[in-house]
Design a protein around this motif. Sequence first.
Motif, PDB file in Angstrom:
ATOM      1  N   GLN A  53       0.845  -1.196   0.000  1.00 14.70           N
ATOM      2  CA  GLN A  53       0.000   0.000   0.000  1.00 14.70           C
ATOM      3  C   GLN A  53       0.889   1.258   0.000  1.00 14.70           C
ATOM      4  O   GLN A  53       0.633   2.216  -0.729  1.00 14.70           O
ATOM      5  N   ALA A  54       1.969   1.209   0.799  1.00 14.32           N
ATOM      6  CA  ALA A  54       2.882   2.357   0.884  1.00 14.32           C
ATOM      7  C   ALA A  54       3.539   2.605  -0.468  1.00 14.32           C
ATOM      8  O   ALA A  54       3.675   3.759  -0.912  1.00 14.32           O
ATOM      9  N   ALA A  55       3.942   1.519  -1.151  1.00 14.95           N
ATOM     10  CA  ALA A  55       4.607   1.663  -2.455  1.00 14.95           C
ATOM     11  C   ALA A  55       3.641   2.296  -3.463  1.00 14.95           C
ATOM     12  O   ALA A  55       4.025   3.171  -4.262  1.00 14.95           O
ATOM     13  N   PHE A  56       2.362   1.855  -3.395  1.00  8.31           N
ATOM     14  CA  PHE A  56       1.344   2.395  -4.315  1.00  8.31           C
ATOM     15  C   PHE A  56       1.171   3.902  -4.085  1.00  8.31           C
ATOM     16  O   PHE A  56       1.242   4.709  -5.002  1.00  8.31           O
ATOM     17  N   LEU A  57       0.976   4.285  -2.806  1.00  7.24           N
ATOM     18  CA  LEU A  57       0.763   5.705  -2.487  1.00  7.24           C
ATOM     19  C   LEU A  57       1.987   6.539  -2.862  1.00  7.24           C
ATOM     20  O   LEU A  57       1.868   7.686  -3.295  1.00  7.24           O
ATOM     21  N   PHE A  58       3.168   5.962  -2.679  1.00  7.79           N
ATOM     22  CA  PHE A  58       4.409   6.662  -3.004  1.00  7.79           C
ATOM     23  C   PHE A  58       4.429   7.029  -4.502  1.00  7.79           C
ATOM     24  O   PHE A  58       4.717   8.154  -4.888  1.00  7.79           O
ATOM     25  N   GLN A  59       4.060   6.039  -5.346  1.00  7.74           N
ATOM     26  CA  GLN A  59       4.037   6.289  -6.804  1.00  7.74           C
ATOM     27  C   GLN A  59       3.008   7.379  -7.158  1.00  7.74           C
ATOM     28  O   GLN A  59       3.280   8.285  -7.942  1.00  7.74           O
ATOM     29  N   VAL A  60       1.800   7.291  -6.559  1.00 12.35           N
ATOM     30  CA  VAL A  60       0.751   8.282  -6.854  1.00 12.35           C
ATOM     31  C   VAL A  60       1.206   9.678  -6.400  1.00 12.35           C
ATOM     32  O   VAL A  60       0.961  10.682  -7.085  1.00 12.35           O
ATOM     33  N   LEU A  61       1.887   9.724  -5.252  1.00 13.20           N
ATOM     34  CA  LEU A  61       2.389  11.019  -4.754  1.00 13.20           C
ATOM     35  C   LEU A  61       3.344  11.641  -5.780  1.00 13.20           C
ATOM     36  O   LEU A  61       3.253  12.835  -6.096  1.00 13.20           O
ATOM     37  N   LEU A  62       4.251  10.827  -6.322  1.00 18.25           N
ATOM     38  CA  LEU A  62       5.200  11.346  -7.317  1.00 18.25           C
ATOM     39  C   LEU A  62       4.449  11.855  -8.566  1.00 18.25           C
ATOM     40  O   LEU A  62       4.770  12.915  -9.115  1.00 18.25           O
ATOM     41  N   GLU A  63       3.416  11.111  -8.981  1.00 16.55           N
ATOM     42  CA  GLU A  63       2.620  11.553 -10.141  1.00 16.55           C
ATOM     43  C   GLU A  63       1.949  12.904  -9.845  1.00 16.55           C
ATOM     44  O   GLU A  63       1.936  13.808 -10.679  1.00 16.55           O
ATOM     45  N   ASN A  64       1.376  13.026  -8.644  1.00 18.86           N
ATOM     46  CA  ASN A  64       0.716  14.279  -8.256  1.00 18.86           C
ATOM     47  C   ASN A  64       1.689  15.454  -8.251  1.00 18.86           C
ATOM     48  O   ASN A  64       1.340  16.572  -8.630  1.00 18.86           O
ATOM     49  N   LEU A  65       2.920  15.171  -7.795  1.00 23.15           N
ATOM     50  CA  LEU A  65       3.943  16.229  -7.795  1.00 23.15           C
ATOM     51  C   LEU A  65       4.241  16.653  -9.237  1.00 23.15           C
ATOM     52  O   LEU A  65       4.385  17.834  -9.541  1.00 23.15           O
ATOM     53  N   ASP A  66       4.317  15.662 -10.150  1.00 25.77           N
ATOM     54  CA  ASP A  66       4.544  15.969 -11.570  1.00 25.77           C
ATOM     55  C   ASP A  66       3.408  16.830 -12.137  1.00 25.77           C
ATOM     56  O   ASP A  66       3.642  17.816 -12.847  1.00 25.77           O
ATOM     57  N   ASN A  67       2.151  16.438 -11.837  1.00 26.85           N
ATOM     58  CA  ASN A  67       0.999  17.187 -12.352  1.00 26.85           C
ATOM     59  C   ASN A  67       1.026  18.628 -11.863  1.00 26.85           C
ATOM     60  O   ASN A  67       0.774  19.574 -12.618  1.00 26.85           O
ATOM     61  N   GLN A  68       1.318  18.774 -10.562  1.00 24.17           N
ATOM     62  CA  GLN A  68       1.348  20.113  -9.971  1.00 24.17           C
ATOM     63  C   GLN A  68       2.459  20.941 -10.635  1.00 24.17           C
ATOM     64  O   GLN A  68       2.286  22.119 -10.945  1.00 24.17           O
ATOM     65  N   PHE A  69       3.597  20.283 -10.876  1.00 23.12           N
ATOM     66  CA  PHE A  69       4.743  20.920 -11.547  1.00 23.12           C
ATOM     67  C   PHE A  69       4.306  21.449 -12.917  1.00 23.12           C
ATOM     68  O   PHE A  69       4.593  22.582 -13.300  1.00 23.12           O
ATOM     69  N   SER A  70       3.537  20.623 -13.677  1.00 20.21           N
ATOM     70  CA  SER A  70       3.067  21.029 -15.019  1.00 20.21           C
ATOM     71  C   SER A  70       2.135  22.236 -14.911  1.00 20.21           C
ATOM     72  O   SER A  70       2.185  23.154 -15.743  1.00 20.21           O
ATOM     73  N   ARG A  71       1.260  22.228 -13.858  1.00 21.42           N
ATOM     74  CA  ARG A  71       0.356  23.383 -13.696  1.00 21.42           C
ATOM     75  C   ARG A  71       1.147  24.674 -13.494  1.00 21.42           C
ATOM     76  O   ARG A  71       0.869  25.691 -14.092  1.00 21.42           O
ATOM     77  N   PHE A  72       2.164  24.590 -12.626  1.00 24.43           N
ATOM     78  CA  PHE A  72       2.976  25.786 -12.368  1.00 24.43           C
ATOM     79  C   PHE A  72       3.677  26.240 -13.649  1.00 24.43           C
ATOM     80  O   PHE A  72       3.885  27.425 -13.871  1.00 24.43           O
ATOM     81  N   ALA A  73       4.038  25.274 -14.488  1.00 30.19           N
ATOM     82  CA  ALA A  73       4.773  25.613 -15.720  1.00 30.19           C
ATOM     83  C   ALA A  73       3.927  26.514 -16.627  1.00 30.19           C
ATOM     84  O   ALA A  73       4.452  27.305 -17.410  1.00 30.19           O
ATOM     85  N   GLN A  74       2.582  26.352 -16.496  1.00 23.06           N
ATOM     86  CA  GLN A  74       1.703  27.151 -17.367  1.00 23.06           C
ATOM     87  C   GLN A  74       1.376  28.530 -16.773  1.00 23.06           C
ATOM     88  O   GLN A  74       0.823  29.386 -17.442  1.00 23.06           O
ATOM     89  N   GLU A  75       1.725  28.723 -15.485  1.00 17.91           N
ATOM     90  CA  GLU A  75       1.438  30.020 -14.861  1.00 17.91           C
ATOM     91  C   GLU A  75       2.697  30.874 -14.878  1.00 17.91           C
ATOM     92  O   GLU A  75       3.766  30.403 -14.502  1.00 17.91           O
ATOM     93  N   LYS A  76       2.533  32.144 -15.273  1.00 17.87           N
ATOM     94  CA  LYS A  76       3.720  32.991 -15.469  1.00 17.87           C
ATOM     95  C   LYS A  76       4.535  33.185 -14.186  1.00 17.87           C
ATOM     96  O   LYS A  76       5.734  33.079 -14.163  1.00 17.87           O
ATOM     97  N   ASP A  77       3.820  33.484 -13.072  1.00 20.86           N
ATOM     98  CA  ASP A  77       4.566  33.896 -11.872  1.00 20.86           C
ATOM     99  C   ASP A  77       4.812  32.741 -10.889  1.00 20.86           C
ATOM    100  O   ASP A  77       5.007  32.961  -9.706  1.00 20.86           O
ATOM    101  N   SER A  78       4.772  31.505 -11.384  1.00 20.79           N
ATOM    102  CA  SER A  78       4.985  30.368 -10.463  1.00 20.79           C
ATOM    103  C   SER A  78       6.349  29.697 -10.652  1.00 20.79           C
ATOM    104  O   SER A  78       6.525  28.526 -10.356  1.00 20.79           O
ATOM    105  N   PHE A  79       7.310  30.476 -11.140  1.00 25.38           N
ATOM    106  CA  PHE A  79       8.624  29.901 -11.420  1.00 25.38           C
ATOM    107  C   PHE A  79       9.270  29.268 -10.177  1.00 25.38           C
ATOM    108  O   PHE A  79       9.773  28.156 -10.201  1.00 25.38           O
TER     109      PHE A  79
END
Length: 637
Positions: A53-79
């Motif tokens: 269960q921990a390994a599963f959540l760990f992978q999903v957490l990394l994916e969520n961090l990636d998604n959030q990273f992509s969102r910031f990439a589209q916002e001008k002042d979120s460098f």
Amino acid sequence: MTQWERLQQLDTVYSQRAFDLYNRDEFPMEVRHYLAHWIEGQDWERASRDSSQAAFLFQVLLENLDNQFSRFAQEKDSFLLQRNFRRYKQNFQKYQEEPYTLATIINWFLVKEREILNDAELAQQVSTLKYHHHHHHHSHYQHRNQHLLILSQCLRCRHCTFCNFLSDISAMLDAADVLRSALIDEELVDWKRRQQKSCIGAPDDTSLEHLEKWFTQIIECMFQLQKFLQKLDELVGKMTYDNDPILVRKPPLKSRVDTLLTHLIKSSFVVETQPSMPQGRGPLVLRTNVQFSVKVRLLYKVSELNHVMKVTVSVNKFRKFNVLGTLSKALNMAESMNGGMVADFRHLVSLSSLSLSVTEELHRITFQTQFDYQGLSVPLETSSLPVVVVSNSSQQQSAWASVLWFNMLCSDPKNVKFFETSPAATWPQFGEMLSWQFLSCGKRGLDSDQLETLAIKLFGKQQSYDSCKISWTKFSKENLPDTNFTLWVWLDGILTLVKLYLSDLWSDGSIMGFVSKGKERLLLKKKQNGTFLLRFSESIKDGGITFSWVQYANDGTPSVQTVKPFTSTDLKQIALPDILCNFRIMVAENIPVNPLCYLYPNTPKDQAFGKYYSEKTGEENPYLKYLKTKLVFVSKE
């Protein structure tokens, strides 16, 4: 509303506590903020116990961090946020191997947040009640109700807090008990067996630094828990009520802490260096009226006990000898090389009241002290491995045999009746023990060929010697076939010869040592003229070494020649390399020739032994004179 949003709406005092909580590095506040919904929707408590269960959540957490990273990439002042999230993801990668550790950390933060919310809620209720109390003139009866309500809430809160606290202590004690078992039943037992084997020559590590560190840390933790429990007593003194969890659950916890501490401290008192005489054959053989030393150590290292604990020495009762010397010493950090809690007894002497001829009689030296610290009082006792006491140096050889046999076969140091029904040794045990003897005397153990030669000598040729056994009687009491000495006396003579005169050649591997006459002939007859090997004599009681070489007749038939063995009497006067260098035989025209050219299998003689030849050469060489006077006989086949 998420728990995270509720936290942000709290009064300054409580929101500041939340802010302080995230001042730590383990879990970044920004990750908590941007992934709040997802984080609170997962069962981190379960993940901390369930690694898949921990390994599963760990992978999903990394994916969520990636998604959030992509969102910031589209916002001008979120460098900056974008940069931070990339760094957070890299930092989390360290939990790849053990994701349950991360689950434990996240769970801990969520629990702490809930505690802050609960405290804020309680404070809110109390102030609301106060507000009502001041602004609404209810009847006296209602006031008393409100007071009861506040009090019962306070009690409920206290009750829950202490139930949780006591459960935590109980869980800590479970963990400590597992550690105690690993430390005392495994690590300490292993160390004692290693020490026992090292007494008879095994190259095992017997340092105590790690054990001392572990014992000290776990005992310190137990004393801390003891202090917590004492503080709870003070609380009960100030206020208590029916079913108070402290009154009910604290006493069994306290007795568990005391039991654990007592067990740990008793086990931490050990003999660091077993009894030995300065000029002795090895440890555990003592001679009456000769000084010996022994060192004990307390593995709980705490400076407050320096010089406080007095250790006294005694020998098991009902024995025929007693010990003289400084029989009481304080544990002292300055006495040991590494600042451990040590009592080093260097000037003990054993006195015999009867002449002791029995080298199979075992004695234990016992050490006692009293541990008094932080309200805990525990009597401590530890004993040496069994020692053999002799009254005369001629008994040292058989005493050492007893020490070898006991420590090879018996891991119970209390068994002083061991020799009344001494067990047999298997060949693997016996061979290993013999190998250690050569390692101690000549810096090199026995190789498989040497061991096989000895096995054939003892058991005849076999497919495997693993199940062959050798008895104590066969080792130390019965004479070898066609001789007037035992197996041990023969081997011990060779060990003494190696130690005194042959240690360099033995550690070089130049001495084949154990090889039967038949095998020797087979080996040499396949080699070029002048090939020779060195082996131990089988017929000399105090150890002898001989060499054999192959020579070819004119018709090409090989013959193997052997010299009369050299004993310690010879090697005292002339070193073996010089004998090999200057050895001569007379050939037909009365010309002296050295027949030795190559050390088996094919090393030129001077290459093998040149570095050991003495400086003098030619006529001034005293060894030549010695060789002329001591006739060297070539034995005829």
